[in-house]
Scaffold this active site. Sequence first.
Site, PDB file in Angstrom:
ATOM      1  N   VAL A 102      65.929 -12.142  35.216  1.00 12.08           N
ATOM      2  CA  VAL A 102      64.672 -11.573  34.688  1.00 12.08           C
ATOM      3  C   VAL A 102      64.942 -10.301  33.899  1.00 12.08           C
ATOM      4  O   VAL A 102      65.965  -9.645  34.083  1.00 12.08           O
ATOM      5  CB  VAL A 102      63.638 -11.273  35.804  1.00 12.08           C
ATOM      6  CG1 VAL A 102      63.202 -12.533  36.501  1.00 12.08           C
ATOM      7  CG2 VAL A 102      64.174 -10.256  36.791  1.00 12.08           C
ATOM      8  N   GLY A 104      66.013 -10.604  28.464  1.00 12.80           N
ATOM      9  CA  GLY A 104      65.876 -11.143  27.112  1.00 12.80           C
ATOM     10  C   GLY A 104      66.073 -12.643  27.037  1.00 12.80           C
ATOM     11  O   GLY A 104      66.252 -13.202  25.961  1.00 12.80           O
ATOM     12  N   LEU A 105      66.039 -13.327  28.189  1.00 12.17           N
ATOM     13  CA  LEU A 105      66.275 -14.774  28.186  1.00 12.17           C
ATOM     14  C   LEU A 105      64.971 -15.573  28.332  1.00 12.17           C
ATOM     15  O   LEU A 105      65.009 -16.794  28.498  1.00 12.17           O
ATOM     16  CB  LEU A 105      67.262 -15.153  29.298  1.00 12.17           C
ATOM     17  CG  LEU A 105      68.644 -14.473  29.208  1.00 12.17           C
ATOM     18  CD1 LEU A 105      69.522 -14.893  30.368  1.00 12.17           C
ATOM     19  CD2 LEU A 105      69.343 -14.806  27.878  1.00 12.17           C
ATOM     20  N   SER A 130      60.102 -15.172  31.927  1.00 13.36           N
ATOM     21  CA  SER A 130      58.704 -15.249  32.325  1.00 13.36           C
ATOM     22  C   SER A 130      57.976 -16.395  31.609  1.00 13.36           C
ATOM     23  O   SER A 130      57.160 -17.092  32.212  1.00 13.36           O
ATOM     24  CB  SER A 130      58.055 -13.875  32.178  1.00 13.36           C
ATOM     25  OG  SER A 130      57.164 -13.822  31.158  1.00 13.36           O
ATOM     26  N   ALA A 131      58.300 -16.636  30.332  1.00 10.62           N
ATOM     27  CA  ALA A 131      57.678 -17.777  29.629  1.00 10.62           C
ATOM     28  C   ALA A 131      58.122 -19.097  30.261  1.00 10.62           C
ATOM     29  O   ALA A 131      57.326 -20.046  30.381  1.00 10.62           O
ATOM     30  CB  ALA A 131      58.038 -17.758  28.151  1.00 10.62           C
ATOM     31  N   ALA A 132      59.403 -19.160  30.678  1.00 10.36           N
ATOM     32  CA  ALA A 132      59.893 -20.395  31.304  1.00 10.36           C
ATOM     33  C   ALA A 132      59.124 -20.675  32.599  1.00 10.36           C
ATOM     34  O   ALA A 132      58.732 -21.820  32.877  1.00 10.36           O
ATOM     35  CB  ALA A 132      61.395 -20.285  31.577  1.00 10.36           C
ATOM     36  N   ASP A 158      59.388 -17.020  22.857  1.00 11.18           N
ATOM     37  CA  ASP A 158      59.688 -17.486  24.218  1.00 11.18           C
ATOM     38  C   ASP A 158      58.810 -18.666  24.644  1.00 11.18           C
ATOM     39  O   ASP A 158      59.331 -19.684  25.128  1.00 11.18           O
ATOM     40  CB  ASP A 158      59.576 -16.343  25.235  1.00 11.18           C
ATOM     41  CG  ASP A 158      60.629 -15.267  25.015  1.00 11.18           C
ATOM     42  OD1 ASP A 158      61.347 -15.352  23.997  1.00 11.18           O
ATOM     43  OD2 ASP A 158      60.733 -14.352  25.841  1.00 11.18           O
TER      44      ASP A 158
HETATM   45  O1  PMV Z   1      62.545  -9.480  24.280  1.00  7.99           O
HETATM   46  P1  PMV Z   1      63.787 -10.183  23.798  1.00  7.99           P
HETATM   47  O2  PMV Z   1      65.031  -9.585  24.338  1.00  7.99           O
HETATM   48  O3  PMV Z   1      63.713 -11.670  23.904  1.00  7.99           O
HETATM   49  O4  PMV Z   1      63.945  -9.889  22.225  1.00  7.99           O
HETATM   50  C1  PMV Z   1      62.905  -9.774  21.336  1.00  7.99           C
HETATM   51  C2  PMV Z   1      63.360 -10.080  19.944  1.00  7.99           C
HETATM   52  C3  PMV Z   1      63.033  -9.010  18.929  1.00  7.99           C
HETATM   53  O5  PMV Z   1      63.392  -9.554  17.658  1.00  7.99           O
HETATM   54  C4  PMV Z   1      63.841  -7.760  19.177  1.00  7.99           C
HETATM   55  C5  PMV Z   1      61.551  -8.645  18.933  1.00  7.99           C
HETATM   56  C6  PMV Z   1      60.612  -9.755  18.504  1.00  7.99           C
HETATM   57  O6  PMV Z   1      59.413  -9.648  18.832  1.00  7.99           O
HETATM   58  O7  PMV Z   1      61.011 -10.686  17.805  1.00  7.99           O
END
Ligand code: PMV
Length: 327
Positions: A108, A111-112, A115-117, A158
């Site tokens: 969690v 950046g993967l 939460s959407a999954a 996501d």
């Molecule tokens: O929140 P993450 O780690 O999935 O990254 C977001 C991706 C960015 O390009 C930095 C922001 C965006 O809204 O696209």
Amino acid sequence: MGVVASAPAKVILFGEHFVVYGEPAVVLAIDRRAYAKVENRDDKRLYLRSVDLGLAGYFENGAFKIEQGDLREAIMRFEPVRLAVEKILEKRGKKEGLNIEINSTVPVAAGLGSSAAVVAAVTTAVGALLGVKVSKEDIFRITYESEKIVHGTPSGIDPTISTFGGALIFQMDTGFKALEVKTDVPLVIGNTGIERSTRFQVEKVREVRERYPQVADPIMRAAREIVLRAIEALKENDLKTLGELMNINHALLYAVGVSDESLEWLINAARTAGALGAKLTGAGGGGCMIALARNEKLAQVLESIQRAGGRPFAAKKTDEGAKVEGT
Ligand code: PMV
């Protein structure tokens, strides 16, 4: 009787941050999934349990009662789930009590898209249990709306990838397009274990862009060219080119200030161990890095990232979006 459904996590392969300014990004669904098991209850409670996070409690008449773990964290994690369940119940036109158990193999706040999954898996499972017809578009929309209220996800990357799986090109003005990918993109993902704020990282790039527009504009254009070249390489199964482009992409992200020491350690460790390329993925400033590695080098890259202090795991592209696993 219960229903289990699952949905995949994601990595941004190319183009994070620059995507905010209209450039394209390439996103992959990976074979790490969140699972939701849903059962009926005799009462009208919505009972939620996250096995991995050690959180449990229930919503009743608009109030949340904690049974295990931290109240604030539980509300933050469970509120999007509650909103998604409400939407399915609205479609059904009848209130129901449910037990929902979440098991996730996705780290969690890294950046993967964990939460959407989770929300996509829950939406799919609740729809199937209650016999409510939910199309892929419905799952996407419900996940997107529920996430937006709590996390404010403007791009929708996501929810889209968790719903549909596969590989996608995303651009602000044109939206999502499925991308043909011949390779299964063998990756090692290294989690720095450092939680970061996407909003803060996006703000950093905005400042660089405002202070040095003449410097930042060519960086943005270069990022676009990387994505266009990468799309060709993905179609041609050309891992060597993909790795080189990942390295260049990372250098651009470093230039706009979104890498940090924890990521640099892991990225260098991966390259030294024979990865074809490595970069941060997502917002940076902690979170995760990704390395592309041929099968024969995977074990070495995993070990090297581990030794450098990261938490590595192997992952590859999956074409399976949100789906019912069974009853
Ligand atoms: O929140 P993450 O780690 O999935 O990254 C977001 C991706 C960015 O390009 C930095 C922001 C965006 O809204 O696209």
